[in-house]
Scaffold this active site. Sequence first.
Site, PDB file in Angstrom:
ATOM      1  N   HIS A  55       0.860  -1.186   0.000  1.00 53.17           N
ATOM      2  CA  HIS A  55       0.000   0.000   0.000  1.00 53.17           C
ATOM      3  C   HIS A  55       0.894   1.233   0.000  1.00 53.17           C
ATOM      4  O   HIS A  55       2.053   1.180   0.433  1.00 53.17           O
ATOM      5  CB  HIS A  55      -0.875   0.013   1.251  1.00 53.17           C
ATOM      6  CG  HIS A  55      -1.962  -1.016   1.244  1.00 53.17           C
ATOM      7  ND1 HIS A  55      -3.104  -0.873   2.003  1.00 53.17           N
ATOM      8  CD2 HIS A  55      -2.083  -2.194   0.595  1.00 53.17           C
ATOM      9  CE1 HIS A  55      -3.883  -1.922   1.816  1.00 53.17           C
ATOM     10  NE2 HIS A  55      -3.284  -2.742   0.964  1.00 53.17           N
ATOM     11  N   GLU A  57       1.071   3.794   1.890  1.00 49.87           N
ATOM     12  CA  GLU A  57       1.629   4.149   3.195  1.00 49.87           C
ATOM     13  C   GLU A  57       2.835   3.285   3.543  1.00 49.87           C
ATOM     14  O   GLU A  57       3.849   3.785   4.034  1.00 49.87           O
ATOM     15  CB  GLU A  57       0.579   3.975   4.310  1.00 49.87           C
ATOM     16  CG  GLU A  57      -0.641   4.850   4.154  1.00 49.87           C
ATOM     17  CD  GLU A  57      -1.799   4.177   3.433  1.00 49.87           C
ATOM     18  OE1 GLU A  57      -2.953   4.436   3.812  1.00 49.87           O
ATOM     19  OE2 GLU A  57      -1.553   3.386   2.493  1.00 49.87           O
ATOM     20  N   CYS A  85      -6.044   1.908   5.984  1.00 45.78           N
ATOM     21  CA  CYS A  85      -6.720   0.675   6.386  1.00 45.78           C
ATOM     22  C   CYS A  85      -6.107   0.192   7.700  1.00 45.78           C
ATOM     23  O   CYS A  85      -5.180   0.805   8.240  1.00 45.78           O
ATOM     24  CB  CYS A  85      -6.555  -0.385   5.296  1.00 45.78           C
ATOM     25  SG  CYS A  85      -4.847  -0.987   5.130  1.00 45.78           S
ATOM     26  N   CYS A  88      -2.290  -0.480   7.465  1.00 48.11           N
ATOM     27  CA  CYS A  88      -1.500   0.749   7.379  1.00 48.11           C
ATOM     28  C   CYS A  88      -1.554   1.541   8.681  1.00 48.11           C
ATOM     29  O   CYS A  88      -0.548   2.120   9.096  1.00 48.11           O
ATOM     30  CB  CYS A  88      -1.950   1.584   6.188  1.00 48.11           C
ATOM     31  SG  CYS A  88      -1.574   0.758   4.622  1.00 48.11           S
TER      32      CYS A  88
END
Length: 151
Positions: A55, A57, A85, A88
């Site tokens: 992701h 992040e 999410c 993260c």
Amino acid sequence: MAIDYDVAMRKALAIAVDAKASGDVPVGAVVLNESGEVIGSGHNLREAEHDPTAHAEIVAIREAAENLGSWRLDNCTIVVTLEPCGMCAGAIAQSRLSRVVFGAWDEKAGAVGSVWDLLRDPRAPFKVEVISGVLADECADLLKEFFESFR
């Protein structure tokens, strides 16, 4: 020195466009040091790298830690175009980031206030400041355009 979160979010949005161009969900992130300088950046690479943890992040946090030579990102801020999410949010807490700034809310999987609030849970061992809704419409529009292209 105060950090201009609109400027930082525009950087994250520009990075998100790269994810869109590569066929991944257009989410971008930047990690800023105390002076507001970008020390890490990333966009979603799940499709490109076949990696469920890639992701935006996580990519940005890894780069920032590498650049600092430490996993501890104390006094740093992550700016991301979409609410993080659970994975993260956990990485943000574990890396000791002091602040998360995000644009669009994620009503399906957001873990910083919409579905869950992992970073501000009173039982959480690390306290992280959360600033939400920065350039929210622009961030949401980029995601909306991306998903509408599949219909």
